[in-house]
Design a protein around this motif. Structure first.
Motif, mmCIF file in Angstrom:
data_model
loop_
_atom_site.group_PDB
_atom_site.id
_atom_site.type_symbol
_atom_site.label_atom_id
_atom_site.label_comp_id
_atom_site.label_asym_id
_atom_site.label_seq_id
_atom_site.Cartn_x
_atom_site.Cartn_y
_atom_site.Cartn_z
ATOM 1 N N VAL A 167 0.675 -1.180 0.007
ATOM 2 C CA VAL A 167 -0.052 -0.037 -0.034
ATOM 3 C C VAL A 167 0.910 1.347 -0.085
ATOM 4 C CG1 VAL A 167 -1.787 1.204 1.138
ATOM 5 C CG2 VAL A 167 -1.935 -1.129 1.270
ATOM 6 N N GLU A 168 0.648 2.187 -1.021
ATOM 7 C CA GLU A 168 1.369 3.332 -1.042
ATOM 8 C C GLU A 168 0.543 4.468 -0.260
ATOM 9 O OE1 GLU A 168 3.364 6.425 -4.373
ATOM 10 O OE2 GLU A 168 2.189 4.685 -4.798
ATOM 11 N N THR A 169 1.433 5.089 0.497
ATOM 12 C CA THR A 169 0.683 6.051 1.392
ATOM 13 C C THR A 169 1.627 7.357 1.354
ATOM 14 O OG1 THR A 169 0.318 6.385 3.888
ATOM 15 C CG2 THR A 169 2.274 5.483 3.414
ATOM 16 N N THR A 170 0.645 8.755 1.517
ATOM 17 C CA THR A 170 1.573 9.922 1.463
ATOM 18 C C THR A 170 1.580 10.743 2.659
ATOM 19 O OG1 THR A 170 0.952 9.665 -0.860
ATOM 20 C CG2 THR A 170 1.531 12.003 0.022
ATOM 21 N N GLY A 171 2.261 11.180 3.254
ATOM 22 C CA GLY A 171 2.373 12.170 4.347
ATOM 23 C C GLY A 171 1.720 13.608 4.044
ATOM 24 N N LYS A 172 1.504 14.274 5.204
ATOM 25 C CA LYS A 172 0.912 15.532 4.861
ATOM 26 C C LYS A 172 1.775 16.454 4.020
ATOM 27 C CE LYS A 172 -1.664 15.361 9.220
ATOM 28 N NZ LYS A 172 -1.849 15.996 10.478
ATOM 29 N N LYS A 173 3.328 16.221 4.149
ATOM 30 C CA LYS A 173 4.336 17.017 3.339
ATOM 31 C C LYS A 173 4.431 16.437 1.878
ATOM 32 C CE LYS A 173 4.869 19.738 6.783
ATOM 33 N NZ LYS A 173 4.380 21.238 6.605
ATOM 34 N N GLY A 174 3.623 15.410 1.452
ATOM 35 C CA GLY A 174 3.892 14.954 0.213
ATOM 36 C C GLY A 174 4.906 13.732 0.028
ATOM 37 N N GLY A 175 5.467 13.317 1.183
ATOM 38 C CA GLY A 175 6.443 12.115 1.396
ATOM 39 C C GLY A 175 5.587 10.828 0.984
ATOM 40 N N ASP A 176 6.593 10.092 0.221
ATOM 41 C CA ASP A 176 5.803 8.731 -0.124
ATOM 42 C C ASP A 176 6.349 7.730 0.871
ATOM 43 O OD1 ASP A 176 4.657 9.479 -2.705
ATOM 44 O OD2 ASP A 176 6.566 9.856 -3.405
ATOM 45 N N GLY A 177 5.124 6.858 1.305
ATOM 46 C CA GLY A 177 5.551 5.743 2.133
ATOM 47 C C GLY A 177 5.098 4.528 1.722
ATOM 48 N N TYR A 178 5.506 3.478 2.421
ATOM 49 C CA TYR A 178 4.974 2.106 1.850
ATOM 50 C C TYR A 178 4.714 1.167 3.040
ATOM 51 C CZ TYR A 178 6.578 4.222 -2.496
ATOM 52 O OH TYR A 178 6.865 5.382 -3.366
ATOM 53 N N ARG A 179 3.362 0.693 2.972
ATOM 54 C CA ARG A 179 2.915 0.026 4.016
ATOM 55 C C ARG A 179 2.575 -1.442 3.637
ATOM 56 N NH1 ARG A 179 0.334 1.731 8.701
ATOM 57 N NH2 ARG A 179 0.811 4.050 9.474
ATOM 58 N N PHE A 180 2.990 -2.547 4.465
ATOM 59 C CA PHE A 180 2.767 -3.750 4.270
ATOM 60 C C PHE A 180 1.729 -4.272 5.278
ATOM 61 C CE2 PHE A 180 6.611 -2.419 2.355
ATOM 62 C CZ PHE A 180 7.114 -3.326 1.377
ATOM 63 N N TYR A 181 0.971 -5.023 5.169
ATOM 64 C CA TYR A 181 -0.076 -5.407 6.011
ATOM 65 C C TYR A 181 -0.409 -7.140 5.640
ATOM 66 C CZ TYR A 181 -2.210 -0.760 6.597
ATOM 67 O OH TYR A 181 -2.313 0.496 6.938
ATOM 68 N N PRO A 182 -0.381 -7.894 6.946
ATOM 69 C CA PRO A 182 -0.583 -9.363 6.756
ATOM 70 C C PRO A 182 -1.762 -9.896 5.964
ATOM 71 C CG PRO A 182 -0.636 -8.662 9.038
ATOM 72 C CD PRO A 182 -0.476 -7.483 8.132
ATOM 73 N N HIS A 183 -2.622 -9.040 5.964
ATOM 74 C CA HIS A 183 -3.809 -9.417 5.303
ATOM 75 C C HIS A 183 -3.912 -9.081 3.889
ATOM 76 C CE1 HIS A 183 -4.804 -5.565 6.715
ATOM 77 N NE2 HIS A 183 -5.547 -5.238 5.620
ATOM 78 N N ARG A 184 -2.969 -8.541 3.506
ATOM 79 C CA ARG A 184 -2.831 -8.223 1.866
ATOM 80 C C ARG A 184 -1.635 -9.064 1.322
ATOM 81 N NH1 ARG A 184 -5.578 -3.369 0.358
ATOM 82 N NH2 ARG A 184 -4.163 -3.223 -1.354
ATOM 83 N N LEU A 185 -0.773 -9.422 1.976
ATOM 84 C CA LEU A 185 0.458 -9.909 1.504
ATOM 85 C C LEU A 185 1.051 -11.106 2.430
ATOM 86 C CD1 LEU A 185 2.811 -8.571 2.926
ATOM 87 C CD2 LEU A 185 2.545 -6.657 1.404
ATOM 88 N N GLU A 186 1.992 -11.835 1.836
ATOM 89 C CA GLU A 186 2.714 -12.828 2.473
ATOM 90 C C GLU A 186 3.758 -12.148 3.286
ATOM 91 O OE1 GLU A 186 1.948 -16.211 3.187
ATOM 92 O OE2 GLU A 186 0.043 -15.472 2.340
ATOM 93 N N GLY A 187 3.560 -11.515 4.438
ATOM 94 C CA GLY A 187 4.480 -11.024 5.071
ATOM 95 C C GLY A 187 3.882 -10.392 6.200
ATOM 96 N N GLU A 188 4.543 -9.467 7.293
ATOM 97 C CA GLU A 188 4.352 -9.066 8.594
ATOM 98 C C GLU A 188 4.368 -7.568 8.314
ATOM 99 O OE1 GLU A 188 3.379 -11.035 10.965
ATOM 100 O OE2 GLU A 188 4.167 -12.762 9.918
ATOM 101 N N GLY A 189 3.762 -6.888 9.444
ATOM 102 C CA GLY A 189 3.758 -5.327 9.517
ATOM 103 C C GLY A 189 4.868 -4.436 9.098
ATOM 104 N N PHE A 190 4.919 -3.647 8.110
ATOM 105 C CA PHE A 190 6.416 -3.163 7.974
ATOM 106 C C PHE A 190 5.768 -1.656 7.165
ATOM 107 C CE2 PHE A 190 10.069 -2.795 5.061
ATOM 108 C CZ PHE A 190 11.032 -2.500 6.107
ATOM 109 N N PHE A 191 6.750 -0.873 7.590
ATOM 110 C CA PHE A 191 6.748 0.640 6.600
ATOM 111 C C PHE A 191 8.166 1.021 6.337
ATOM 112 C CE2 PHE A 191 7.309 5.224 6.777
ATOM 113 C CZ PHE A 191 6.358 5.596 6.226
ATOM 114 N N ILE A 192 8.198 1.512 4.990
ATOM 115 C CA ILE A 192 9.445 2.000 4.626
ATOM 116 C C ILE A 192 9.159 3.142 3.666
ATOM 117 C CG2 ILE A 192 9.376 0.616 2.657
ATOM 118 C CD1 ILE A 192 12.382 -0.088 2.888
#
Length: 454
Positions: free
Chosen positions: A266-291
């Protein structure tokens, strides 16, 4: 019955991109979690038991269809693979998409223990790059050092410093990776005990600690350098809010990464326009993560000091002694520290002098061993390295003998060679024994010996 997730956490995640409360709760209640490993491309690969499936965003990562006993797998102790959570392997994409990995890079992994991200980074770097793996907590730096030794690379340095110490290396690093200490909500499925330790107050403390770490290490990044920030937390305060803070406090430009639709990141955007990336275990084979990744727009290039205490070089006799132990296909620069001979890429010896003048170093390059009066005493690090010459006497052992060796028990090898012998399991190096007329001494590091039985 799986423990209940904190209601306060669930309420705080409402409205975040990609969050689905029902699916999120269901995947945590299922008790199922994927097992994944990442192979070491510098060593002969080992085939894990069962079926393996490639992790789509990783070159060397694989899912396993069952979880074996890694402790009782000699391949694991030989450093042929690292057990790592799949989501965190996305660091590879952040690196590949923001820098030229074919060129020499100086990289700082600021919060490196136990070594998952450092071993990943090292596998992607060119041989003449330099990776500094740092851990501030003394009790954790030993496991980092162990894992880096098992990985066997020459272009790494392990340090034990507070992040603020890196301010002395202003504009030095091309890349800084901060996998920050966090509240750990992304690991609830893998570590259920962490649920009882979670609190909103702890999220706030982590948010403050993350800011301090980033502020401390930011000066060490050169102009146009890349900072990659990640957590294993779902909380906005530790993820998007930190990205906003970075872009507000520093001259940092966000780096947008390309995603494949099938990855379900999941691509997410901060209030300042920064691009972040969220990982959810109900959406993919992996644990919770942000980068997230940002590029430093201010700063300058590093200026090498004119006066440096260059590392001590081994004498001609010592160099001749080690030649028979090292493959000629691995040219390196050699230096001596506390009577041990070390190998580091020749092009990085000046960097070693720079680091020694500012930081506390736990390990640098590959520790080859000690040149005694009549004998060379090889170090375990040499056995773990691809540098060891194929002509060195070796002993092939079966699985039972390999586990005996890894428990530091006595072996009774059938070999006519007397002296240092490299113990190998299915072609992978495990360490040294020294064979004598009536016995063989086991030189596996005693602090690493395994205690588990079948």
């Amino acid at each position: 019955m799986p423990p209940l997730l904190p209601n306060q956490l669930l309420f705080s995640l409402e409205g975040l991109p990609g969050f689905d409360a029902a699916a999120f709760a269901a995947v945590h209640a299922s008790g199922a979690a994927p097992t994944s490993i990442r192979i070491n491309p510098a060593k002969p690969p080992a085939t894990p038991p069962g079926k393996i499936t490639p992790i789509p965003w990783s070159t060397f990562g694989y899912y396993l269809d069952q979880r074996p006993s890694f402790t009782l797998d000699p391949h694991f102790h030989a450093g042929t693979y690292y057990v790592q959570e799949a989501s965190s392997m996305f660091l590879e994409q952040a690196l590949r998409q923001t820098i030229d990995l074919s060129k020499p890079q100086k990289v700082l992994d600021c919060c490196a223990a136990p070594g998952g991200k450092s071993t990943l980074i090292q596998s992607l770097l060119s041989p003449d790059s330099l990776l500094v793996s740092n851990e501030v907590i003394k009790s954790r730096v030993s496991i980092l050092q162990e894992n880096m030794i098992k990985w066997g690379a020459a272009n790494t340095v392990v340090t034990n410093n507070d992040p603020r110490d890196f301010q002395r290396l202003e504009n030095y690093f091309d890349i800084i990776v901060v996998d920050a200490p966090c509240s750990g909500s992304g690991l609830f499925r893998r570590e259920p005990d962490a649920i009882d330790e979670w609190s909103a107050a702890n999220v706030g403390l982590c948010w403050q600690r993350q800011q301090r770490i980033l502020a401390d290490c930011w000066p060490a990044l050169r102009q146009d350098g890349i900072l990659i920030y990640s957590t294993c937390s779902y909380s906005r305060e530790e993820d998007e809010d930190i990205l906003d803070w970075l872009m507000t406090e520093f001259d940092a430009a966000s780096c947008r990464l390309d995603l494949q639709p099938g990855w379900n990141i999941v691509e997410t955007t901060g209030k300042k326009g920064g691009d972040g990336y969220r990982f959810y275990p109900h959406r993919l084979e992996g644990e919770g993560f942000f980068i997230a990744a940002v590029r430093k727009q201010d700063g300058a290039t590093f200026s090498t000091p004119r006066r440096l205490n260059q590392p001590e070089k081994p004498g001609k006799k010592e160099q001749e002694m080690i030649r028979s132990w090292i493959s000629p296909a691995n040219p390196s620069g050699f230096f001596v520290h506390q009577e041990q001979i070390h190998a580091l890429p020749e092009s990085r010896l000046t960097d070693l002098a720079i680091l020694q003048s500012t930081l506390y170093l736990k390990e640098a390059g590959i520790t080859l061993g000690q040149a005694a009066a009549k004998d060379f005493i090889p170090h375990h690090h040499l056995a773990m390295s691809p540098m060891v010459d194929t002509g060195v006497p070796s002993l092939s052992v079966d699985r039972e003998q390999a586990l005996q060796y890894l428990r530091k028990e006595e072996l009774h090898p059938e070999t006519i060679h007397r002296g240092w012998v490299l113990v190998q399991y299915e072609g992978r190096n495990l360490g040294w024994i020294k064979t004598l007329p009536q016995r063989a001494n086991n030189y596996y590091p005693k602090e690493w010996r395994i205690l588990k039985r079948e």
